[in-house]
Design an enzyme around this catalytic site. Structure first.
Site, mmCIF file in Angstrom:
data_model
loop_
_atom_site.group_PDB
_atom_site.id
_atom_site.type_symbol
_atom_site.label_atom_id
_atom_site.label_comp_id
_atom_site.label_asym_id
_atom_site.label_seq_id
_atom_site.Cartn_x
_atom_site.Cartn_y
_atom_site.Cartn_z
ATOM 1 N N ASP A 136 6.310 4.739 -1.362
ATOM 2 C CA ASP A 136 7.670 5.272 -1.188
ATOM 3 C C ASP A 136 8.722 4.618 -2.083
ATOM 4 O O ASP A 136 9.828 5.117 -2.223
ATOM 5 C CB ASP A 136 8.094 5.180 0.303
ATOM 6 C CG ASP A 136 7.986 3.750 0.869
ATOM 7 O OD1 ASP A 136 7.682 3.608 2.067
ATOM 8 O OD2 ASP A 136 8.204 2.777 0.111
ATOM 9 N N CYS A 178 -0.515 12.202 -16.688
ATOM 10 C CA CYS A 178 -1.112 13.335 -17.404
ATOM 11 C C CYS A 178 -2.630 13.238 -17.315
ATOM 12 O O CYS A 178 -3.218 12.205 -17.624
ATOM 13 C CB CYS A 178 -0.682 13.305 -18.878
ATOM 14 S SG CYS A 178 -1.578 14.516 -19.863
ATOM 15 N N GLN A 205 0.848 -1.197 0.000
ATOM 16 C CA GLN A 205 0.000 0.000 0.000
ATOM 17 C C GLN A 205 0.890 1.256 0.000
ATOM 18 O O GLN A 205 0.387 2.361 -0.131
ATOM 19 C CB GLN A 205 -0.903 0.030 1.237
ATOM 20 C CG GLN A 205 -1.856 -1.154 1.353
ATOM 21 C CD GLN A 205 -2.525 -1.166 2.704
ATOM 22 O OE1 GLN A 205 -3.540 -0.502 2.940
ATOM 23 N NE2 GLN A 205 -1.941 -1.911 3.634
ATOM 24 N N ALA A 231 8.871 -4.797 12.461
ATOM 25 C CA ALA A 231 8.841 -5.672 11.273
ATOM 26 C C ALA A 231 10.201 -6.295 10.990
ATOM 27 O O ALA A 231 10.299 -7.494 10.697
ATOM 28 C CB ALA A 231 8.372 -4.848 10.072
ATOM 29 N N HIS A 234 -1.479 1.410 -4.121
ATOM 30 C CA HIS A 234 -1.933 2.802 -4.033
ATOM 31 C C HIS A 234 -1.056 3.738 -4.848
ATOM 32 O O HIS A 234 -1.020 4.932 -4.590
ATOM 33 C CB HIS A 234 -1.991 3.256 -2.563
ATOM 34 C CG HIS A 234 -3.096 2.600 -1.795
ATOM 35 N ND1 HIS A 234 -3.115 2.500 -0.422
ATOM 36 C CD2 HIS A 234 -4.239 1.977 -2.211
ATOM 37 C CE1 HIS A 234 -4.213 1.875 -0.032
ATOM 38 N NE2 HIS A 234 -4.901 1.532 -1.088
ATOM 39 N N SER A 284 -2.607 -1.077 9.314
ATOM 40 C CA SER A 284 -3.668 -0.939 10.331
ATOM 41 C C SER A 284 -4.959 -1.601 9.877
ATOM 42 O O SER A 284 -5.899 -1.742 10.643
ATOM 43 C CB SER A 284 -3.926 0.550 10.600
ATOM 44 O OG SER A 284 -4.281 1.207 9.380
#
Ligand code: BV8
Length: 240
Positions: free
Chosen positions: A97, A120, A94, A222, A112, A180
């Site tokens: 980065d 464009c 999700q 993690a 995402h 979450s």
């Protein structure tokens, strides 16, 4: 006889902001979270973009600058190592980065979108953003470029949704890490894996609304949890 992670053939690693927290990238919710500091309705949705595209672009350039100062952490690196060793591994993230790819993961589905792409508005053409500051927020066709990110109220990219669903339906191991579990349709993905009989592992600092779907819950950062699991001869029943 318990199984080690190396006994699985088709693995899906489903990640949220928690996998990047140890790299110094803020999560979205909770103390100091992105949506705790910024109202997404002002900075990260189509209506905000139509209202004030410069403001939205400045917000996203600030986030790119934050990410540019961060490195993939041990958790990202272990996932890339797992992909190299296991027959089939898909990362469904999700996150926007790009740190999974920076750590060496090849098979990454960005559910995402990405901070590092623009689209464009007129031609729907994708532009890579390699520089922190873009020369122009306009496409060479003259139309506005918009961050290639799935904002609240945006539909999913059909091809990404299709590939993610296919991988999850076929996987024998589903590891949910640092999410979450409140944003849909992403939050419905663990149920899909469970329905298809996958072994389910959740890695998070705390219980989530999805925890009941997982048979193994590793509670802790993690990178440490992934290291313990990857090195374990057999996965212990870490029920909460
Ligand atoms: C859509 C983009 C329809 C990137 C984001 C009411 C009920 C149900 C659904 C809805 C509803 N009202 C509206 C909806 C739909 C809405 C939604 O789900 N809202 C929720 C909030 C109720 N969903 C949408 O709008 C989606 N689109 O439905 O479209 C449609 C269909 C067809 C045609 C047109 C339209 C789009 C959702 C995508 C939104 N985009 N951001 C960006 O701008 O940055 S949301 C944002 O949340 C991020 O994308 C993020 O990926 C996502 C999930 O967050 P997490 O990754 O889980 O991060 P979070 O901070 O929440 O949690 C971090 C976790 O990590 C915590 O559990 C923490 O404990 C843990 N952690 C922290 N440190 C560590 C750790 N774990 C391990 N180790 C650590 N070190």
């Amino acid at each position: 006889m318990g199984k080690s992670l190396r006994d699985f053939k088709k693995v899906v690693i489903f990640t949220g902001a928690g996998i990047s927290a140890e790299s110094g990238i803020p999560t979205y919710r909770g103390k100091g979270g992105t949506w705790d500091q910024y109202n997404w309705e002002d900075y990260a949705c189509q209506a905000a973009f139509y209202r004030d595209p410069e403001k939205v672009w400045e917000f996203h350039e600030m986030r790119r600058a934050t990410v540019a100062d961060c490195e993939p952490n041990e958790g990202h690196c272990i996932i890339a190592e797992m992909e190299a060793e296991l027959p089939e591994l898909t990362v469904v993230t999700q996150n926007i980065d790009g740190l999974h790819q920076m750590a060496g993961s090849k098979n990454v589905l960005e559910f995402h979108g990405s901070l590092w792409r623009a689209r464009c508005e007129k031609e729907n053409r994708i532009h890579d953003i390699s520089e922190l500051e873009m020369e122009s927020w306009k496409c060479d066709c003259g139309a506005w470029l918009r961050p290639d990110i799935v904002w609240f109220g945006d539909g999913m990219k059909e091809d990404v949704l299709g590939k993610a669903t296919k991988a999850i339906r076929q996987c024998d191991l589903f590891i949910g890490i640092g999410t979450s579990g409140v944003v849909y349709p992403a939050a419905s993905l663990p149920s899909l894996a469970l329905e298809n009989g996958a072994t389910m592992i959740e890695i998070n600092l705390e219980q989530t609304p999805a925890s009941a779907l997982y048979e193994y819950c590793a509670r802790g950062p993690a990178s440490q949890m992934l290291q313990d699991l990857w090195e374990a001869e057999e996965i212990l029943g870490l029920n909460p």
